[in-house]
Design a protein around this motif. Structure first.
Motif, PDB file in Angstrom:
ATOM      1  N   LEU A 143     -33.388  25.852  48.645  1.00 15.60           N
ATOM      2  CA  LEU A 143     -32.478  24.733  48.470  1.00 15.60           C
ATOM      3  C   LEU A 143     -31.608  24.501  49.695  1.00 15.60           C
ATOM      4  N   VAL A 144     -31.651  25.406  50.655  1.00 13.72           N
ATOM      5  CA  VAL A 144     -30.904  25.265  51.903  1.00 13.72           C
ATOM      6  C   VAL A 144     -31.837  25.536  53.070  1.00 13.72           C
ATOM      7  N   ASP A 145     -31.384  25.152  54.256  1.00 15.95           N
ATOM      8  CA  ASP A 145     -32.217  25.260  55.453  1.00 15.95           C
ATOM      9  C   ASP A 145     -31.962  26.519  56.257  1.00 15.95           C
ATOM     10  N   VAL A 164     -24.756  16.714  57.580  1.00 14.87           N
ATOM     11  CA  VAL A 164     -24.803  18.177  57.604  1.00 14.87           C
ATOM     12  C   VAL A 164     -23.769  18.742  56.635  1.00 14.87           C
ATOM     13  N   ALA A 165     -24.228  19.605  55.728  1.00 19.47           N
ATOM     14  CA  ALA A 165     -23.332  20.247  54.763  1.00 19.47           C
ATOM     15  C   ALA A 165     -23.520  21.756  54.796  1.00 19.47           C
ATOM     16  N   PHE A 180     -25.147  28.118  62.545  1.00 15.77           N
ATOM     17  CA  PHE A 180     -25.313  26.818  61.889  1.00 15.77           C
ATOM     18  C   PHE A 180     -25.575  25.704  62.898  1.00 15.77           C
ATOM     19  N   ARG A 181     -24.971  25.771  64.050  1.00 14.43           N
ATOM     20  CA  ARG A 181     -25.253  24.761  65.063  1.00 14.43           C
ATOM     21  C   ARG A 181     -26.706  24.859  65.529  1.00 14.43           C
ATOM     22  N   GLN A 182     -27.239  26.051  65.542  1.00 13.73           N
ATOM     23  CA  GLN A 182     -28.634  26.248  65.944  1.00 13.73           C
ATOM     24  C   GLN A 182     -29.597  25.654  64.918  1.00 13.73           C
ATOM     25  N   TRP A 183     -29.333  25.840  63.628  1.00 18.92           N
ATOM     26  CA  TRP A 183     -30.332  25.533  62.607  1.00 18.92           C
ATOM     27  C   TRP A 183     -30.057  24.303  61.774  1.00 18.92           C
ATOM     28  N   PHE A 194     -27.270  14.680  51.976  1.00 20.05           N
ATOM     29  CA  PHE A 194     -27.233  15.508  53.177  1.00 20.05           C
ATOM     30  C   PHE A 194     -28.661  15.893  53.565  1.00 20.05           C
ATOM     31  N   SER A 195     -28.974  15.745  54.838  1.00 15.65           N
ATOM     32  CA  SER A 195     -30.322  16.061  55.309  1.00 15.65           C
ATOM     33  C   SER A 195     -30.457  17.502  55.759  1.00 15.65           C
ATOM     34  N   SER A 196     -29.347  18.152  56.143  1.00 15.09           N
ATOM     35  CA  SER A 196     -29.355  19.556  56.546  1.00 15.09           C
ATOM     36  C   SER A 196     -28.271  20.285  55.768  1.00 15.09           C
TER      37      SER A 196
END
Length: 245
Positions: A148-150, A36-37, A240-243, A123-125
């Motif tokens: 490019l980001v989630d 996670v980044a 961020f913890r949610q997504w 990084f996967s997320s």
């Protein structure tokens, strides 16, 4: 950009991360999660500003992520003494500074940095959070033709255009103070009317009584600003913890 983007306080603490380089940009890195980044895109005081680095440390610890603060100003830094001495603001060529650091110049570098987080580090997320100058960049990283980001978050964004708002295609969080000449009442209303129609998760956080810059440069000796800073940080952590996790 206006004088509200310069006002604020410098916080007293010591960042715990380290300086490194990625995608040709110097950056501050903190945390050690391999999956996670979070990209933290700084305000006008740049990637070395202690407040920004302390926020990055908090996000890394409380989200459980590796947080990167890339240098989005090509090595140029505003003199920090301006922060506490408004009498020196006349020495600053802000229009020239913004010309040298325009969207057209910095967007490709920001995009390349985000790509490198996946390609070079796997990084996967990936999330992005922007403050002031970084607000528009967060929206662009989450645009439908980019993605490019989630997920993205931002507080008191500057230079933001309606087109950028309308193109967002990932979960988006906006933290908006009551008084903000950059994120105007018109832009607030536009965001709250349009984003819920785009099919993405949306979290709008309103901070009554507070002004532009509160989330990165608030006065720790002012109770209302301190509460606002803490609430903004906690809101971003939960987002961020949610997504991302």
């Amino acid at each position: 950009m206006e004088s509200c983007c310069l006002k604020g306080f410098r916080w007293n603490s010591t960042p715990t991360g380290q300086e490194t380089e990625l995608a040709g940009l110097k950056c501050y890195r903190t945390g050690s999660d391999p999956k996670v980044a979070i990209m933290l895109i700084h305000d006008l005081y740049g990637w070395t500003f202690i407040n920004t680095r302390l926020l990055a440390d908090h996000l890394a610890d409380e989200v459980g992520a590796t947080v990167y603060v890339p240098d989005c100003f090509g090595g140029e830094q505003l003199p920090l003494e301006i922060l506490l001495d408004q009498s020196q603001w006349n020495k600053l060529d802000l229009p020239g500074f913004m010309t040298r650091n325009s969207k057209a110049i910095r967007e490709p570098e920001i995009f390349n940095f985000a790509r490198a987080l996946r390609s070079d580090h796997g990084f996967s997320s990936i999330g992005a959070i922007g403050f002031c100058f970084g607000g528009w960049a967060s929206f662009r990283l989450g645009a439908k033709e980019v993605k490019l980001v989630d997920c993205i978050s931002m507080a008191h964004p500057s230079l933001l255009e309606k087109r950028e708002i309308s193109e967002v295609a990932v979960p988006v969080q906006i933290m908006a103070p009551e008084h903000d000449s950059q994120f105007t009442e018109e832009l607030k209303a536009f965001s709250n009317e349009l984003i819920p129609t785009l099919g993405v998760a949306y979290d709008y956080q309103y901070f009554p009584g507070l002004t532009h810059g509160f989330a990165t440069r608030g006065n720790p000796n002012d109770e209302s600003e301190m509460q606002g800073m803490e609430r903004a940080k906690n809101s971003a952590v939960m987002w961020f913890r949610q997504w991302l996790l």
